[in-house]
Design a protein around this motif. Structure first.
Motif, short mmCIF file in Angstrom:
data_model
loop_
_atom_site.label_atom_id
_atom_site.label_comp_id
_atom_site.label_asym_id
_atom_site.label_seq_id
_atom_site.Cartn_x
_atom_site.Cartn_y
_atom_site.Cartn_z
N HIS A 97 0.86 -1.18 0.00
CA HIS A 97 0.00 0.00 0.00
C HIS A 97 0.90 1.23 0.00
O HIS A 97 2.07 1.17 0.42
CB HIS A 97 -0.92 0.01 1.23
N PHE A 136 -2.01 9.56 -6.24
CA PHE A 136 -2.44 8.20 -6.51
C PHE A 136 -2.24 7.38 -5.24
O PHE A 136 -1.12 7.31 -4.72
CB PHE A 136 -1.65 7.58 -7.67
N GLU A 137 -3.31 6.79 -4.72
CA GLU A 137 -3.25 5.96 -3.53
C GLU A 137 -3.63 4.53 -3.89
O GLU A 137 -4.58 4.30 -4.63
CB GLU A 137 -4.19 6.49 -2.45
N PHE A 138 -2.87 3.58 -3.35
CA PHE A 138 -3.15 2.17 -3.64
C PHE A 138 -2.98 1.34 -2.39
O PHE A 138 -2.46 1.81 -1.37
CB PHE A 138 -2.21 1.67 -4.75
N PRO A 140 -11.80 6.53 -9.07
CA PRO A 140 -11.52 5.18 -8.58
C PRO A 140 -11.01 4.28 -9.71
O PRO A 140 -11.42 4.40 -10.87
CB PRO A 140 -12.88 4.69 -8.07
N SER A 186 -6.62 -0.61 -9.27
CA SER A 186 -5.37 -0.66 -8.52
C SER A 186 -5.26 0.44 -7.47
O SER A 186 -4.34 0.41 -6.65
CB SER A 186 -4.18 -0.54 -9.48
N GLY A 187 -6.20 1.40 -7.46
CA GLY A 187 -6.12 2.48 -6.48
C GLY A 187 -6.99 3.64 -6.89
O GLY A 187 -7.81 3.54 -7.81
N ASP A 188 -6.81 4.77 -6.23
CA ASP A 188 -7.59 5.97 -6.52
C ASP A 188 -6.67 7.08 -7.00
O ASP A 188 -5.67 7.41 -6.35
CB ASP A 188 -8.33 6.46 -5.27
N SER A 243 1.30 5.64 -1.62
CA SER A 243 0.79 6.78 -2.36
C SER A 243 1.94 7.47 -3.08
O SER A 243 3.10 7.39 -2.67
CB SER A 243 0.09 7.77 -1.43
#
Length: 704
Positions: free
Chosen positions: A165, A702-704, A658, A661-663, A167
């Motif tokens: 996880h 980008f957050e995953f 959304p 793989s992430g936002d 960003s």
């Protein structure tokens, strides 16, 4: 006294700042205050006034300094000295009275020595930032008599992790042509967890609406439209590795913080007000910059036994190496970006080697009482060398022991605590001073109903004089003073009363905090009149007595550290009205008054503020707007000028996309959209360096 009670009562009007977008029925947010002695409480449940900046609110507020990041929180201001240095001020108190923590341990830098020294804690690394208002000496020692700022990050993982996880982000700003890139990465195999983070940021001299000098004394193109020598360059790295299990963790973290920033107006204070510098001198002053480097190693652990009398054990050991150099590179005069310094360009160099250890044991209820017992030790070796080394090398040692116990009666809680602390300062070529400190606290959290809470906290806190208050003897050019310490200074003692109430009435939530603090032996730098002319004395940098004669009066205000009684009182109030499921309006306000014996106002006390906000969400869109009126500050100290009021307008618009793989997110943020000339009364440089003008920021993430 009656007038103070009146103003505290008046401050308890329904006012507030930025709000989250939870439904109106939410009373207690799902936020845990790690700096709380039991580390499992929300801000509403705490007896001491506590705020937490996290989530989207933190994203909006992030700035290049910790002080600027927190400057819009109720009761908190930034003592900005430049774009690279701004230390938080809580309820009018800052410097050695507000302790800055990184993960619950002291930052161990040199930011309490001078306002141009930056705090070595990076806000972009933070998962949340906790603000404890009022004395917090019980848990965190002498330097927390005015409050605590705790920057909480994931540097040392505390929970098992089985997935990657993280960003990635980029930010650009128009007011200073700034660009920032950062990233976080974490993961693990369920037993071993790791964390990595990195940041790089560069800004140029920032823009302002008019002249930097409030008197227009430097009416040339170099002084109009921007603040010279306000560029910054910062790099930060962090890595952590932990063993984690169901009942505890043990981890090691390493971090490096490297910052280069200019100091606006450095040297300009050496001229009398309204008198321009000699030709070519301004360009030379523009080259004064600061190079700051810190390396920290952190060992942290926690364990929850299965049964027995001990509920939880947590501890930490932090090793820090800090260096701070003031430089004047010949090839950087007038440059818009920080230049690499030459070895022979170093002026004053500050070193601070520190080690801080902390151990806490939480016991299960005994006869209805649940408590925390703790030990805290600190060893520091501070030194300064060079032209502005107005404080000698000093070795400091401190050891504290504390106990906090609480008991519940139905829905109510009573908390009692005490701390014993021993602190010593051992300088070179001067007398060692030892201090024994004793602090007490009693607090109650009352559940008036399912939707109303009342917190009452009464404390007696003590602070030992800091090294510059005891041992300084020389020119402090950053503040245009010649400071003389006082070896006879006694412990500073504060009696503090905090009252906090929060209630929810349908779609309306209101919170109110009022405080009154009475200081005995309050330490402050006082003006000197040695020549008996009825006016404060000014001296030259190389002198300790009033200047005059053929050379004329000096440029540095002569100050002696002394003690007197002082009163601080004020309050913060907040209100939020839920207009729709995901749209809310808010009001906020705060003020503080501070006087020493004789009714003399203390310097650099923040002006009162009032504000209105609107924020919300509609599908993937997030939006917000805020207008804040900072009132005129005409309650001033000796030799302190008044500060005009100003209005700040900000707005945010973000879109979240959304993905599997992430936002992905893109946000446009506007600050000081009215392009107001804003001068912060808390700042030493308010007449030489106003706050930045109109600014548009673009954030990509980008957050995953």
């Amino acid at each position: 006294m009656q007038s103070r009670i009146f103003w505290v009562a008046l401050s308890m009007a329904p006012l507030t700042g930025w709000s989250q977008t939870e439904p109106a029925q939410t009373v207690i947010p799902n936020i845990i205050v790690t700096a709380d002695p039991f580390a499992n409480r929300s801000p509403v449940e705490a007896t001491q006034p506590t705020d937490v900046l996290s989530g989207e609110d933190l994203q909006r507020a992030r700035s290049s300094t910790l002080g600027d990041t927190l400057a819009n929180q109720p009761g908190v201001h930034g003592a900005d000295f430049s774009a690279g240095s701004s230390r938080p001020v809580i309820r009018g108190l800052g410097g050695p009275r507000v302790r800055i923590l990184d993960g619950g341990s002291g930052v161990i830098d040199a930011s309490t020595i001078s306002p141009d020294h930056a705090v070595s804690a990076e806000a972009f690394r933070a998962r949340q930032i906790e603000i404890l208002k009022g004395p917090a000496t019980l848990l965190y020692g002498s330097g927390a008599i005015g409050g605590v700022i705790n920057v909480v990050s994931d540097l040392v993982p505390t929970q098992p992790s089985t997935e990657l996880h993280g960003s990635l982000g980029f930010s650009g700003s128009s007011v200073d042509r700034g660009r920032t890139g950062f990233g976080h990465l974490g993961g693990g195999n369920g037993t071993i967890a790791f964390h990595l983070d990195a940041l790089t940021r560069k800004t140029r001299d920032y823009d302002i609406p008019g002249f930097a000098d409030i008197d227009g004394a430097r009416e040339d193109t170099a002084e109009r439209g921007h603040v010279p020598n306000s560029a910054t360059a910062t790099d930060s790295l962090g890595a952590g590795l932990s063993w984690t299990g169901e009942r505890g963790f043990l981890g090691l973290g390493w971090s490096a913080y490297d910052s280069r920033y200019g100091v606006p107006g450095h040297g300009a204070e050496e001229h009398h007000a309204g008198e321009p510098p000699a030709e070519g001198e301004a360009a030379e002053e523009a080259g004064v910059r600061i190079a700051l480097d810190q390396h920290r190693v952190e060992l942290r652990g926690g364990y929850r036994p299965d049964g027995g009398s001990i509920e939880r054990i947590r501890g930490s050991l932090v090793l820090s190496t800090y260096e701070h150099a003031e430089i004047e590179p010949e090839d950087a005069h007038g440059a818009e970006e920080p230049a690499a310094e030459a070895e022979d360009a170093h002026g004053t160099v500050f070193h601070n080697e520190g080690r801080e250890a902390r151990l806490e044991l939480t016991h299960r209820p005994w006869a209805g009482w649940r408590g925390v017992f703790g030990l805290q030790g600190l060893v520091k070796q501070f030194s300064a060398s060079g032209e502005e080394a107005f404080v000698p090398p000093v070795d400091s040692e401190g050891l504290g022991i504390f106990l906090v116990e609480e008991r519940a009666w139905g829905e109510h809680r009573l908390s009692l605590g005490s701390r014993l602390e021993r602190l010593s300062h051992d300088p070179q070529a001067s007398r060692k001073r030892d201090y024994s400190l004793f602090s007490l606290s009693a607090g109650m959290h009352l559940e008036l109903s399912e939707t109303q809470h009342l917190g009452v906290n009464l404390s007696r806190a003590q602070r030992a004089p800091d090294v510059q208050e005891l041992y300084s003897n020389g020119p402090h050019l950053a503040t245009a003073t010649f400071e003389r310490g006082n070896l006879e200074l006694r412990e500073e003692t504060a009696l503090n009363l905090d009252l906090g109430w929060q209630g929810t009435f349908g779609a309306l939530t209101v919170s109110i905090d009022g405080f009154y603090t009475r200081y005995s032996d309050f330490i402050f730098p006082s003006e000197v009149d040695e020549d008996g002319d009825g006016a404060p004395d000014f001296v030259h940098a190389e002198e300790e007595s009033p200047s005059g004669g053929e050379e004329g009066p000096g440029d540095l205000l002569l100050l002696d550290f002394s003690q007197t009684d002082a009163d601080f009182w004020g309050g913060e109030a907040q209100a939020r009205l839920q207009l729709a499921p995901h749209i809310s309006a808010s009001l906020f306000g705060d003020f503080v008054r501070a006087e020493r014996a004789g009714g003399v106002t203390l310097p650099r006390i923040p002006a009162a503020r009032l504000g209105l906000g609107l924020d919300g969400q509609s599908g993937p869109w997030h939006f917000g707007a805020r207008i804040t009126r900072v009132l005129r500050q005409n309650r001033t100290a000796v030799l302190e000028s008044e500060t005009a009021g100003y209005t700040l307008l900000s707005a945010d618009l973000a879109f979240v996309i959304p993905a599997r793989s992430g936002d992905f997110s893109i946000a446009l943020r506007g600050r000081n959209l009215l392009d107001e000339e804003a001068r912060n009364h808390v700042s030493f440089l308010k007449d030489l360096a106003p706050l930045p003008g109109a600014n548009l920021k673009l954030d990509l993430g980008f957050e995953f």
